[in-house]
Each structure stands twice: as structure tokens, then as C-alpha cells.
Design an enzyme around this catalytic site. Structure first.
Site, PDB file in Angstrom:
ATOM      1  N   HIS A  99     -25.563  45.058 -33.788  1.00  0.00           N
ATOM      2  CA  HIS A  99     -24.731  44.104 -33.954  1.00  0.00           C
ATOM      3  C   HIS A  99     -24.465  43.114 -34.907  1.00  0.00           C
ATOM      4  O   HIS A  99     -25.377  41.981 -35.203  1.00  0.00           O
ATOM      5  CB  HIS A  99     -24.202  43.793 -32.766  1.00  0.00           C
ATOM      6  CG  HIS A  99     -23.673  45.211 -32.087  1.00  0.00           C
ATOM      7  ND1 HIS A  99     -22.705  45.732 -32.768  1.00  0.00           N
ATOM      8  CD2 HIS A  99     -23.174  45.350 -30.812  1.00  0.00           C
ATOM      9  CE1 HIS A  99     -22.056  46.980 -31.585  1.00  0.00           C
ATOM     10  NE2 HIS A  99     -22.769  46.507 -30.044  1.00  0.00           N
ATOM     11  N   CYS A 146     -22.803  44.813 -39.593  1.00  0.00           N
ATOM     12  CA  CYS A 146     -21.937  44.744 -39.951  1.00  0.00           C
ATOM     13  C   CYS A 146     -21.626  43.191 -40.346  1.00  0.00           C
ATOM     14  O   CYS A 146     -22.243  42.624 -39.588  1.00  0.00           O
ATOM     15  CB  CYS A 146     -19.873  44.777 -39.113  1.00  0.00           C
ATOM     16  SG  CYS A 146     -19.972  46.122 -38.138  1.00  0.00           S
TER      17      CYS A 146
END
Length: 333
Positions: A99, A146
Site C-alpha cells: 500500500h 499507489c
């Protein structure tokens, strides 16, 4: 066609790598499925394609009982050791799949990766690492997460145009975005710390103490700003600074894994000749940017000289590279 040949010499250029894959985030953070596979994919690629010595590759995945659990403190410890042990001309590689999250520091957009313990390693931490490199050593970072564009703070962009993500853009199908919404992350921290404070650093310092990012340490006067200078940092990011990347599920084409990592590995397998950092990212951008669902726009951040350098094969100043081979790791379903 020219193929990449392993040089022969009595003197070895050190090539070292740290490969991180985080799947098993604590609730309520969305768990991922392919990040361990991504790390092992890169492990195999480094050995087979670039002749890295397996003993100089550290794989950190968050499987239960792991001896190298990828917490922020453990990752930073290994990064610092790798840099401190580096000599002139060495090539260092850090890979992360997991993440990512956007941050704001004094009104400026910043980027961070989220480790398995919810702590953050920010673009300023990577800037600090790059600024401490020995002369002519290079540090290549590849981030499949991301908001990874700009993960080396203040590094110039060589590939990547401004790309504004539509507000209604979501991941299609069974793909999982490799991001944590800032509001959700803050709510989770607040429920743990009990603090009613909008400053993310206050929560992280209470939870992790001196193990927090340099970004939050400097706000308390614990550490100075990282030194800014011309450097040998190279960042290949899975997307633009404001863009999501995806963790693709297992299907008939293979096991679960990050779309960016799959694209890079496929390009390297199908392109046996040496390839520059710039060409590699442009090719990945062409593959992922044209996808109907969940397009991604990989970027390259480095000096113009390093943009035209061969990926993981920069000139070695008379010191050749010696490596070994290894059997493939078994990927998880």
C-alpha cells in the site's frame, strides 16, 4: 540481437537488493494478495537477468513468523546497513510492493509507503538514503504502490506527464487498489491512540516513537532535514504521484501480483538486450496506460544522465559484476 552477458573479472562490483512485499495488513486496512509474489518475481529476475548473488538479496515479506518482518523500523535498519556498507560504484536496489498513501507537509504533496505495522516510510526518508550514497554508487528504487510517483523527495522527473485522476475513478473487476485513503488511515490511528489531533505525526510518534519517518521527527526537532545535493537516486514508480496502482488477482494467466511488476518482468523477459531506465519505463507506460480498466502511468525520477543509463547495469568504473544462478522461487496462488 545483442544480449546481456555476464562480465568476467577478478574484482567484484557489489550489487545488493532489499525486496519487500506486504500483503497482510491489520484490519481495517485492505489485505493484498500478490505482493509476496511480486517480491519473489523480482528476486528471480535479479538473479537470472542481472546476476545478483542470492546472498546479497534480502526478501522481506509479512508471512506469520517471518524472520525479516517488513515493519518500517526493520526496513529502515536494512536500508541504512546497505548504504553504510556500500563502496564507490556499487549498485543498490530497493523494491516495494504494498500500500501507498499521499501526505501533505507544509502545504506540499508528499508520498509514503505503508509497512505491515501501519507505520510510514516517506519520500523524505528515501531522499535521506540517496543523499548518503558513496561516490558513483547508484540507488534504484522500484515502487509498486499507489501514489508512488515522487517517492524520492525532490528528484527530477524524466518520464511522466501531469495526469489528474478523475474523482470517480475506481478499480474495476476484482483488482484491489494498493492504497489507503488518508481519512480512513487517520480514523484508524485515532481509535488506537485516543488522540483528537489532526496531525498525523502526533499519532505516529505516540505509536512508534523514534521509529517514525524523518518527516515527523523534524517537526519535533529530533532530526534535521535531509541534505539536498546532486545524487544517484533512480525511482521507477508504478504510477503518477496522484494515481492508484492495482493488485491483480490470480487468473488463467498466472498468480496474483501487481500490474506494474508484471509489466516490468514481462518486458525484461522479452527484451534480452540491455535496456535503459527511460526505455523500460516508457514501455511499461505503454502497456499499462492503454488498459481499458485501471490504467496506470509509470514514471521515472532521476537525473537526465541516469535516465539514459542501463537499468541496474550502470558503468562500473573497471569493477565487473559477478553473480550466481538460482532455482525459481515458488509463487503463491
Amino acid at each position: 540481437m545483442e544480449t546481456e552477458k555476464k562480465p568476467v573479472s577478478n574484482t567484484e562490483v557489489a550489487k545488493k537488493a532489499i525486496l519487500v512485499g506486504c500483503n497482510n495488513y491489520p484490519y481495517p486496512i485492505t489485505k493484498l494478495k500478490g505482493c509476496h509474489n511480486d517480491a519473489y518475481n523480482m528476486h528471480n529476475t535479479l538473479i537470472k537477468r542481472f546476476h545478483f548473488d542470492p546472498k546479497r538479496i534480502l526478501v522481506m515479506v509479512d508471512t506469520p513468523g517471518s524472520k525479516n518482518m517488513p515493519t518500517a523500523a526493520n526496513i529502515i535498519k536494512q536500508l541504512e546497513k546497505m548504504i553504510e556498507d556500500a563502496d564507490e560504484g556499487d549498485r543498490l536496489f530497493f523494491y516495494f510492493s504494498g500500500h501507498g498513501m499521499p501526505l501533505c507537509d507544509n502545504g506540499e504533496s508528499k508520498q509514503a509507503i505503508v509497512t505491515c505495522d501501519r507505520n510510514l516510510i516517506t519520500c523524505m526518508d528515501f531522499r535521506y538514503c540517496v543523499s548518503r550514497l558513496p561516490e558513483k554508487a547508484t540507488f534504484t528504487i522500484m515502487a509498486d504502490s499507489c501514489f508512488s510517483g515522487g517517492l524520492i523527495d525532490e528528484e527530477p522527473v524524466q518520464v511522466g506527464l501531469p495526469y489528474i485522476v478523475p474523482h470517480n475513478e475506481t478499480c474495476g473487476g476484482e483488482n484491489t487498489p494498493k492504497m489507503i485513503p488518508y481519512e480512513s488511515y487517520m480514523a484508524n490511528l485515532s481509535s488506537t491512540t485516543g488522540l483528537n489531533d489532526p496531525d498525523i505525526g502526533a499519532h505516529l510518534i505516540q505509536l512508534f516513537g523514534s521509529e517514525v519517518s524523518i518527516m515527523f521527527q523534524q517537526s519535533t526537532g529530533q532530526n534535521p532535514l535531509p541534505i539536498m545535493k546532486a545524487d544517484q537516486g533512480i525511482l521507477l514508480s508504478g504510477g503518477e504521484p496522484s494515481e492508484k496502482t492495482v493488485d491483480e488477482p490470480a487468473d488463467k494467466n498466472g498468480p496474483a501480483g501487481g500490474a506494474f511488476t508484471k509489466a516490468i518482468v514481462a518486458i525484461l523477459k522479452g527484451h534480452p538486450a540491455p535496456i535503459t531506465n527511460k526505455k523500460l519505463v516508457i514501455m511499461a507506460r505503454g502497456i499499462l496506460g492503454n488498459k481499458k480498466d485501471n490504467p496506470q502511468h509509470p514514471c521515472l525520477y532521476c537525473s537526465s544522465k541516469n535516465a539514459d543509463a542501463i537499468f541496474l547495469r550502470k558503468a562500473s568504473h573497471g569493477r565487473a559484476e559477478i553473480g550466481e544462478t538460482s532455482e525459481d522461487r515458488v509463487l503463491e496462488d
